[in-house]
Scaffold this motif. Structure first.
Motif, PDB file in Angstrom:
ATOM      1  N   ALA A 141      -8.047 -15.455  13.845  1.00  0.00           N
ATOM      2  CA  ALA A 141      -7.212 -15.044  14.985  1.00  0.00           C
ATOM      3  C   ALA A 141      -8.020 -14.227  16.000  1.00  0.00           C
ATOM      4  N   CYS A 142      -7.484 -13.075  16.377  1.00  0.00           N
ATOM      5  CA  CYS A 142      -8.127 -12.276  17.428  1.00  0.00           C
ATOM      6  C   CYS A 142      -9.376 -11.554  16.933  1.00  0.00           C
ATOM      7  N   SER A 143      -9.620 -11.574  15.615  1.00  0.00           N
ATOM      8  CA  SER A 143     -10.873 -11.026  15.079  1.00  0.00           C
ATOM      9  C   SER A 143     -11.935 -12.110  14.982  1.00  0.00           C
TER      10      SER A 143
ATOM     11  N   PHE B  44      -9.246  -7.443  16.498  1.00  0.00           N
ATOM     12  CA  PHE B  44      -8.148  -7.080  15.589  1.00  0.00           C
ATOM     13  C   PHE B  44      -6.991  -8.020  15.845  1.00  0.00           C
ATOM     14  N   GLY B  45      -6.249  -8.342  14.788  1.00  0.00           N
ATOM     15  CA  GLY B  45      -5.091  -9.213  14.996  1.00  0.00           C
ATOM     16  C   GLY B  45      -4.582  -9.787  13.694  1.00  0.00           C
ATOM     17  N   ALA B  46      -4.125 -11.047  13.794  1.00  0.00           N
ATOM     18  CA  ALA B  46      -3.439 -11.690  12.671  1.00  0.00           C
ATOM     19  C   ALA B  46      -4.315 -11.665  11.427  1.00  0.00           C
ATOM     20  N   GLY B  47      -3.635 -11.667  10.308  1.00  0.00           N
ATOM     21  CA  GLY B  47      -4.309 -11.572   8.992  1.00  0.00           C
ATOM     22  C   GLY B  47      -3.498 -10.722   8.019  1.00  0.00           C
TER      23      GLY B  47
ATOM     24  N   GLU C 294       6.501  -5.481  36.911  1.00  0.00           N
ATOM     25  CA  GLU C 294       6.506  -4.050  36.594  1.00  0.00           C
ATOM     26  C   GLU C 294       6.510  -3.837  35.067  1.00  0.00           C
ATOM     27  N   TRP C 295       7.411  -4.557  34.346  1.00  0.00           N
ATOM     28  CA  TRP C 295       7.502  -4.377  32.883  1.00  0.00           C
ATOM     29  C   TRP C 295       6.191  -4.789  32.228  1.00  0.00           C
ATOM     30  N   ILE C 296       5.706  -5.976  32.571  1.00  0.00           N
ATOM     31  CA  ILE C 296       4.510  -6.501  31.886  1.00  0.00           C
ATOM     32  C   ILE C 296       3.292  -5.628  32.202  1.00  0.00           C
TER      33      ILE C 296
ATOM     34  N   GLU D 293      13.399 -13.627  31.448  1.00  0.00           N
ATOM     35  CA  GLU D 293      13.853 -12.423  32.131  1.00  0.00           C
ATOM     36  C   GLU D 293      12.813 -11.309  31.933  1.00  0.00           C
ATOM     37  N   THR D 294      11.949 -11.147  32.907  1.00  0.00           N
ATOM     38  CA  THR D 294      10.914 -10.122  32.836  1.00  0.00           C
ATOM     39  C   THR D 294      10.517  -9.764  34.263  1.00  0.00           C
ATOM     40  N   SER D 295       9.555  -8.864  34.391  1.00  0.00           N
ATOM     41  CA  SER D 295       9.108  -8.486  35.730  1.00  0.00           C
ATOM     42  C   SER D 295       7.646  -8.096  35.679  1.00  0.00           C
TER      43      SER D 295
ATOM     44  N   ASP E  93      10.491 -16.930  24.683  1.00  0.00           N
ATOM     45  CA  ASP E  93      10.519 -15.598  24.061  1.00  0.00           C
ATOM     46  C   ASP E  93       9.707 -14.618  24.918  1.00  0.00           C
ATOM     47  N   ARG E  94      10.414 -13.794  25.683  1.00  0.00           N
ATOM     48  CA  ARG E  94       9.727 -12.893  26.617  1.00  0.00           C
ATOM     49  C   ARG E  94       8.895 -11.827  25.906  1.00  0.00           C
ATOM     50  N   ARG E  95       9.210 -11.565  24.625  1.00  0.00           N
ATOM     51  CA  ARG E  95       8.452 -10.548  23.894  1.00  0.00           C
ATOM     52  C   ARG E  95       7.014 -10.985  23.613  1.00  0.00           C
ATOM     53  N   THR E  96       6.786 -12.294  23.566  1.00  0.00           N
ATOM     54  CA  THR E  96       5.418 -12.765  23.256  1.00  0.00           C
ATOM     55  C   THR E  96       4.785 -13.594  24.364  1.00  0.00           C
TER      56      THR E  96
ATOM     57  N   ALA F 154       5.374  -8.901  15.342  1.00  0.00           N
ATOM     58  CA  ALA F 154       6.091  -7.624  15.340  1.00  0.00           C
ATOM     59  C   ALA F 154       5.273  -6.683  16.224  1.00  0.00           C
ATOM     60  N   GLY F 155       5.567  -6.700  17.516  1.00  0.00           N
ATOM     61  CA  GLY F 155       4.730  -6.039  18.525  1.00  0.00           C
ATOM     62  C   GLY F 155       4.417  -4.584  18.237  1.00  0.00           C
ATOM     63  N   LYS F 156       5.451  -3.816  17.913  1.00  0.00           N
ATOM     64  CA  LYS F 156       5.233  -2.368  17.704  1.00  0.00           C
ATOM     65  C   LYS F 156       4.333  -2.122  16.489  1.00  0.00           C
ATOM     66  N   ASP F 157       4.549  -2.906  15.411  1.00  0.00           N
ATOM     67  CA  ASP F 157       3.724  -2.740  14.207  1.00  0.00           C
ATOM     68  C   ASP F 157       2.261  -3.063  14.501  1.00  0.00           C
TER      69      ASP F 157
ATOM     70  N   SER G 178       3.076  -2.498  33.332  1.00  0.00           N
ATOM     71  CA  SER G 178       3.093  -1.110  32.848  1.00  0.00           C
ATOM     72  C   SER G 178       2.956  -1.050  31.319  1.00  0.00           C
ATOM     73  N   ARG G 179       3.485  -2.046  30.589  1.00  0.00           N
ATOM     74  CA  ARG G 179       3.390  -2.035  29.125  1.00  0.00           C
ATOM     75  C   ARG G 179       2.055  -2.562  28.606  1.00  0.00           C
ATOM     76  N   THR G 180       1.420  -3.478  29.386  1.00  0.00           N
ATOM     77  CA  THR G 180       0.249  -4.169  28.836  1.00  0.00           C
ATOM     78  C   THR G 180      -0.985  -4.171  29.748  1.00  0.00           C
TER      79      THR G 180
ATOM     80  N   GLN H 253      -9.143  -8.057  24.035  1.00  0.00           N
ATOM     81  CA  GLN H 253      -8.330  -7.769  25.221  1.00  0.00           C
ATOM     82  C   GLN H 253      -6.855  -8.097  24.967  1.00  0.00           C
ATOM     83  N   ALA H 254      -6.171  -7.194  24.268  1.00  0.00           N
ATOM     84  CA  ALA H 254      -4.761  -7.441  23.954  1.00  0.00           C
ATOM     85  C   ALA H 254      -3.853  -6.663  24.890  1.00  0.00           C
ATOM     86  N   ASN H 255      -4.229  -5.424  25.163  1.00  0.00           N
ATOM     87  CA  ASN H 255      -3.290  -4.543  25.849  1.00  0.00           C
ATOM     88  C   ASN H 255      -4.069  -3.339  26.396  1.00  0.00           C
ATOM     89  N   GLN H 256      -3.885  -3.029  27.664  1.00  0.00           N
ATOM     90  CA  GLN H 256      -4.594  -1.892  28.282  1.00  0.00           C
ATOM     91  C   GLN H 256      -4.272  -0.587  27.546  1.00  0.00           C
TER      92      GLN H 256
HETATM   93  N1  ACO Z   1      10.093  -8.188  29.898  1.00  0.00           N
HETATM   94  C1  ACO Z   1      11.123  -7.325  29.934  1.00  0.00           C
HETATM   95  N2  ACO Z   1      11.601  -6.722  28.840  1.00  0.00           N
HETATM   96  C2  ACO Z   1      11.019  -7.019  27.661  1.00  0.00           C
HETATM   97  C3  ACO Z   1       9.957  -7.918  27.549  1.00  0.00           C
HETATM   98  C4  ACO Z   1       9.492  -8.538  28.736  1.00  0.00           C
HETATM   99  N3  ACO Z   1       8.467  -9.409  28.745  1.00  0.00           N
HETATM  100  N4  ACO Z   1       9.588  -8.013  26.260  1.00  0.00           N
HETATM  101  C5  ACO Z   1      10.380  -7.194  25.571  1.00  0.00           C
HETATM  102  N5  ACO Z   1      11.261  -6.607  26.419  1.00  0.00           N
HETATM  103  C6  ACO Z   1      12.303  -5.636  26.091  1.00  0.00           C
HETATM  104  C7  ACO Z   1      12.787  -5.833  24.687  1.00  0.00           C
HETATM  105  O1  ACO Z   1      13.816  -6.805  24.644  1.00  0.00           O
HETATM  106  C8  ACO Z   1      13.270  -4.455  24.354  1.00  0.00           C
HETATM  107  O2  ACO Z   1      14.557  -4.285  24.885  1.00  0.00           O
HETATM  108  P1  ACO Z   1      15.722  -3.685  23.952  1.00  0.00           P
HETATM  109  O3  ACO Z   1      15.271  -2.312  23.591  1.00  0.00           O
HETATM  110  O4  ACO Z   1      16.902  -3.748  24.865  1.00  0.00           O
HETATM  111  O5  ACO Z   1      15.796  -4.620  22.782  1.00  0.00           O
HETATM  112  C9  ACO Z   1      12.346  -3.527  25.114  1.00  0.00           C
HETATM  113  O6  ACO Z   1      11.741  -4.339  26.141  1.00  0.00           O
HETATM  114  C10 ACO Z   1      11.255  -2.928  24.279  1.00  0.00           C
HETATM  115  O7  ACO Z   1      10.658  -3.975  23.485  1.00  0.00           O
HETATM  116  P2  ACO Z   1       9.515  -3.712  22.478  1.00  0.00           P
HETATM  117  O8  ACO Z   1       9.075  -5.004  21.855  1.00  0.00           O
HETATM  118  O9  ACO Z   1       9.926  -2.593  21.579  1.00  0.00           O
HETATM  119  O10 ACO Z   1       8.375  -3.216  23.494  1.00  0.00           O
HETATM  120  P3  ACO Z   1       7.077  -2.358  23.225  1.00  0.00           P
HETATM  121  O11 ACO Z   1       7.135  -1.126  24.011  1.00  0.00           O
HETATM  122  O12 ACO Z   1       6.719  -2.281  21.757  1.00  0.00           O
HETATM  123  O13 ACO Z   1       5.953  -3.275  23.905  1.00  0.00           O
HETATM  124  C11 ACO Z   1       4.281  -4.933  23.352  1.00  0.00           C
HETATM  125  C12 ACO Z   1       5.770  -4.599  23.445  1.00  0.00           C
HETATM  126  C13 ACO Z   1       3.661  -4.867  24.727  1.00  0.00           C
HETATM  127  C14 ACO Z   1       4.159  -6.350  22.802  1.00  0.00           C
HETATM  128  C15 ACO Z   1       3.554  -3.936  22.413  1.00  0.00           C
HETATM  129  O14 ACO Z   1       4.281  -3.773  21.222  1.00  0.00           O
HETATM  130  C16 ACO Z   1       2.157  -4.372  22.068  1.00  0.00           C
HETATM  131  O15 ACO Z   1       1.269  -4.352  22.898  1.00  0.00           O
HETATM  132  N6  ACO Z   1       1.887  -4.751  20.812  1.00  0.00           N
HETATM  133  C17 ACO Z   1       0.541  -5.170  20.399  1.00  0.00           C
HETATM  134  C18 ACO Z   1       0.359  -6.632  20.550  1.00  0.00           C
HETATM  135  C19 ACO Z   1      -1.083  -6.992  20.243  1.00  0.00           C
HETATM  136  O16 ACO Z   1      -1.980  -6.265  20.599  1.00  0.00           O
HETATM  137  N7  ACO Z   1      -1.388  -8.094  19.581  1.00  0.00           N
HETATM  138  C20 ACO Z   1      -2.809  -8.306  19.294  1.00  0.00           C
HETATM  139  C21 ACO Z   1      -3.121  -9.226  18.323  1.00  0.00           C
HETATM  140  S1  ACO Z   1      -2.645 -10.824  18.813  1.00  0.00           S
HETATM  141  C22 ACO Z   1      -3.366 -11.962  17.727  1.00  0.00           C
HETATM  142  O17 ACO Z   1      -4.064 -11.632  16.809  1.00  0.00           O
HETATM  143  C23 ACO Z   1      -3.008 -13.420  17.922  1.00  0.00           C
END
Ligand code: ACO
Length: 331
Positions: A113-115, A316-319, A34-36, A30-32, A152-155, A220-223, A38-40, A257-260
């Motif tokens: 990882a990403c480093s 930058f990334g896992a570690g 627009e969500w992906i 469940e995603t779109s 897992d739509r979050r990852t 843990a995306g936000k962290d 605008s967030r990334t 290239q993780a996120n715009q």
């Molecule tokens: N589509 C729609 N909704 C979604 C999606 C999705 N794909 N993913 C999450 N959501 C929802 C969540 O369920 C949440 O809803 P809720 O509030 O009802 O629970 C809401 O969107 C917000 O979720 P968050 O995870 O808090 O979203 P956030 O704004 O933090 O954005 C993101 C997430 C894009 C992953 C961001 O945290 C980020 O870019 N993090 C960095 C990731 C990164 O750069 N990793 C690099 C290293 S990777 C490596 O080393 C392997």
């Protein structure tokens, strides 16, 4: 005698032909778009079909880099493969060494990882600058599609598959790596993991071994976001300081290239205009260790990056792990 420099003299990249765009991915989770987007900033990612191996993709990228460098593969002394997703847990670098015909080279994998590509660039440079080796092939390649949880739509929306490679030479005329900086913080390891999941395998005499497998990527995306927007500008500033430069001296900013939004935030902190950032994550998503050389190769081949230009790269990334390097492109 002055320490010899290094020169990045060839690059190449490869990605699977199969493309999964955001709208199509929306049929799986469940995603779109627009969500992906605008967030990334990500719109598409390339996904390796089951029959395609990491070594195949990495070899394609490597052959292109070797061709651009114009060297005989037998002149390569060192092959380093930065990856977290090797075909073989014993390492895949030697298979690339064989496939490209680098018969004289020693080959090993490097996992950060990403480093990974950034750490790999610093690693191969040490061998070249001490005069141990003359020519190195550095590959960053990952098949993240094999390790994300597609439920897992979050990852799953964030990652994709790809490979990039550079040929790096010892050089008396090019300074090459002007400054670098590297860090790890294992206290925060749990922010981004892809762990072995044990499974008891009772043997004999009360001895139990573990016969498990690797699970899915957890993040843990936000962290990770907060970590990146703080640590990446810091590490680039350190590398610039060591190079005796300021951000104004840079032609290009080339981040993992993780996120715009991360690219924009880091560029803003460093006061680098967006026209001087190299970005292709819209097409590939996060390809982990492949992302920097994949973006570099596209920028070189499109004529964006020119010989003699100065680039600040940061992984930058896992570690958790992070680092940066300032280098000149070309001989
Ligand atoms: N589509 C729609 N909704 C979604 C999606 C999705 N794909 N993913 C999450 N959501 C929802 C969540 O369920 C949440 O809803 P809720 O509030 O009802 O629970 C809401 O969107 C917000 O979720 P968050 O995870 O808090 O979203 P956030 O704004 O933090 O954005 C993101 C997430 C894009 C992953 C961001 O945290 C980020 O870019 N993090 C960095 C990731 C990164 O750069 N990793 C690099 C290293 S990777 C490596 O080393 C392997």
């Amino acid at each position: 005698m002055a320490t010899p420099g290094i020169a990045l003299v060839g690059c190449g990249s490869a990605a699977p032909d199969v493309v999964l765009d955001n709208d199509t991915l929306g049929q799986l989770v469940e995603t779109s778009d627009e969500w992906i987007a605008s967030r990334t900033g990500i719109r598409r990612r390339h996904v390796a079909p089951p029959a395609q191996s990491l070594v195949e993709l990495a070899t394609e990228a490597s052959n292109r880099a070797i061709e651009m460098a114009g060297i005989d593969p037998e002149q390569i002394d060192l092959v380093v493969l930065a990856t977290s997703t090797a075909d073989d847990l014993f390492g895949s670098a030697a298979s690339i060494q064989s496939a490209v015909g680098a018969k004289q080279a020693v080959a090993f994998d490097l996992t950060a990882a990403c480093s990974g590509f950034l750490f790999g660039l610093v690693t191969v440079s040490q061998y070249l600058q001490t005069g141990t080796f003359e020519n190195a092939l550095l590959v960053g390649a990952d098949l993240m599609s094999r390790w994300v949880d597609w439920d897992d739509r979050r990852t799953c929306v964030l990652f994709g598959d790809g490979a990039g490679a550079v040929v790096v030479k010892a050089s008396d005329t090019s300074p090459g790596l002007l400054g670098f900086d590297m860090h790890s913080n294992g206290d925060r390891n749990s922010c981004l993991t892809l762990r072995y999941e044990p499974n008891d395998r009772p043997l004999v005499g009360g001895v139990t071994a573990s016969r498990g497998g690797y699970g899915f990527l957890h993040m843990a995306g936000k962290d990770v976001y907060k970590f990146a927007v703080t640590r990446v500008p810091e590490t680039i500033e350190k590398s610039l300081f060591r190079a005796g430069m300021t951000a104004d001296d840079l032609d290009w900013l080339l981040l993992h290239q993780a996120n715009q939004r991360i690219v924009d935030a880091v560029a803003k902190r460093l006061k680098i205009p967006s026209e001087r950032t190299l970005v292709n994550l819209n097409e590939y998503g996060n390809t982990s260790a492949a992302s920097i050389p994949l973006a570099l190769d596209e920028a070189v081949r499109s004529g964006q990056v020119q010989a003699g230009q100065t680039i600040a790269a940061s992984g930058f990334g896992a570690g958790l792990s992070w680092g940066s390097a300032i280098f000149r492109w070309g001989a």
